[in-house]
Design an enzyme around this catalytic site. Structure first.
Site, mmCIF file in Angstrom:
data_model
loop_
_atom_site.group_PDB
_atom_site.id
_atom_site.type_symbol
_atom_site.label_atom_id
_atom_site.label_comp_id
_atom_site.label_asym_id
_atom_site.label_seq_id
_atom_site.Cartn_x
_atom_site.Cartn_y
_atom_site.Cartn_z
ATOM 1 N N CYS A 147 0.685 -0.770 -0.446
ATOM 2 C CA CYS A 147 0.340 -0.645 0.143
ATOM 3 C C CYS A 147 0.769 1.037 -0.041
ATOM 4 O O CYS A 147 0.578 2.462 -0.438
ATOM 5 C CB CYS A 147 -0.440 -0.360 0.844
ATOM 6 S SG CYS A 147 -1.692 -2.114 1.072
ATOM 7 N N HIS A 149 -2.285 7.002 2.719
ATOM 8 C CA HIS A 149 -3.663 5.289 2.622
ATOM 9 C C HIS A 149 -4.873 5.166 2.709
ATOM 10 O O HIS A 149 -5.264 5.719 4.644
ATOM 11 C CB HIS A 149 -1.880 4.368 3.372
ATOM 12 C CG HIS A 149 -2.639 2.944 3.455
ATOM 13 N ND1 HIS A 149 -3.656 2.509 1.534
ATOM 14 C CD2 HIS A 149 -3.003 1.909 3.365
ATOM 15 C CE1 HIS A 149 -4.108 1.046 1.575
ATOM 16 N NE2 HIS A 149 -3.475 0.995 2.247
ATOM 17 N N ASN A 162 -10.082 -0.109 0.306
ATOM 18 C CA ASN A 162 -8.595 -0.029 0.284
ATOM 19 C C ASN A 162 -8.471 -0.758 -1.318
ATOM 20 O O ASN A 162 -8.462 -2.265 -1.446
ATOM 21 C CB ASN A 162 -8.183 -1.111 1.449
ATOM 22 C CG ASN A 162 -6.673 -0.962 1.410
ATOM 23 O OD1 ASN A 162 -6.078 -0.995 0.451
ATOM 24 N ND2 ASN A 162 -6.503 -1.787 2.666
#
Ligand code: UT7
Length: 322
Positions: free
Chosen positions: A116, A240, A270
């Protein structure tokens, strides 16, 4: 990690693009797949829906094409394609090669896996290439986590999704946008979030959560120190998009209110390598970033990796390019 040396050639972002699969999976859809409920998911993660489906190459081609068109660069002038992804189409070759060919580019092309944190890793790598003489770099962050999600595991299936976002980065005379950056990885924590080759993501959610806030705040603090700026100078944080509670706790510890955070998590879930650039592009498209604003990118992920960078945004980026 040392600070940027004085005098290196800098760069600016001159075009951007985003791509999400058409298929939307709402929390109510998930209720039909396993024992969960919409309110729990919203309360614990902030996610209302996510997009799923497609290949990393196809989404990358779509976002990459948009970014190239917006920047107006000549395709022959792109010196490198960096594709941040943790879900390549195949083991070999790099998905960047597939994307490069489809976009009509002829340049260096490689995948970068930092989970990520991938797009911020890519941003710093692109600046490194430009410091060494490259003129224009296409950076894409794409993940299709739905392909490595166990759709019976309610601990992970509520979070992960697919998406892509791209940025064209061009050399400038002088220092450019980036004021400071930080990269980190703590391999001792890899057991908390991983997927074996060909396997699905396995995660100890509580442990990842516990570490995430500390990792984000540490990395952001290092970048601010390297940039010589304080938290009061930051106009927008692009974090993030993992969990709204992680973002909120990190903003709190940094001493910033949530209205200074860019959020797309509620709509996208996500999307790993795509999460920060999707939030950046959304903020740009909605006029949330003005000329001269200091923008802080900060991510964490499997590894456990961390990355942050501070840029001084210029809406007239093209004027600064060669
Ligand atoms: O890019 C990095 C990616 N990873 C992350 O960012 C993950 C970070 N962690 C998280 O986001 C959170 O830990 C989760 C959202 C995954 C879970 O939230 P939590 O508040 O940490 O919940 P928990 O794991 O402590 O579980 C609390 C309860 C448990 O029930 P009991 O044992 O208290 O009876 C779980 O079984 O919630 C239950 N639960 C669920 N209930 C409804 C777990 N998942 C679900 C679900 N729906 N989907």
């Amino acid at each position: 990690m040392p600070a940027t040396r004085e005098g290196v050639r800098g760069a600016v972002i001159t075009g951007w693009g985003s791509a999400l699969p058409e298929k939307v999976l709402t929390n109510h859809d998930l209720e039909k797949m396993f024992d969960t409920d919409h309110d729990w998911i919203v309360d614990r993660s902030g996610i209302h829906q996510r997009h799923v489906g497609g290949l990393t190459s196809a989404l990358s081609i779509e976002s990459g094409r948009q970014a190239l068109e917006m920047s107006g660069v000549d395709l022959a002038d792109i010196d490198a394609l960096v594709l941040a992804t943790t879900t390549p189409d195949r083991a070999v070759p790099a998905t960047a090669s597939t994307v490069q060919h489809a976009l009509g580019l002829r340049c260096g092309a490689f995948d970068l896996n930092a989970a990520c944190s991938g797009w911020v890793y890519g941003l710093i790598n692109a600046h490194g290439l430009i410091a060494m003489g490259a003129e224009k770099v296409l950076l894409i962050g794409t993940d299709t986590l739905s392909n490595i999600t166990d759709w019976t595991d309610r601990g992970t299936a509520i979070l992960f999704a697919d998406g892509s976002a791209a940025s064209v980065i061009e050399a400038v005379d002088g220092p450019g946008q980036m004021l400071g950056w930080d990269l980190d990885s703590d391999g001792s924590a890899e057991k908390y979030l991983y997927a074996e080759l060909g396997g699905n993501l396995l995660m100890e959610g509580r442990e990842v959560f516990r570490r995430a806030v500390r990792i984000m705040v540490d990395s952001a603090t290092k970048s601010m120190k390297h940039a010589g700026v304080s938290i009061d100078d930051i106009a927008l944080v692009v974090p993030h998009q993992a969990n709204i509670r992680i973002i909120s706790a990190s903003m709190d510890r940094l001493g910033l209110s949530m209205d200074k955070a860019a959020i797309v998590l509620d709509r996208t879930g996500n999307t790993s390598s795509a999460s920060i650039p999707l939030a950046l592009n959304d903020a740009l498209d909605n006029g949330r970033i003005s000329d001269g604003d200091l923008v802080l990118f900060v991510g964490f992920g499997a590894g456990m990796s961390a990355a942050s960078a501070i840029v001084r945004w210029t809406t007239t980026a093209q004027e600064h390019t060669k």
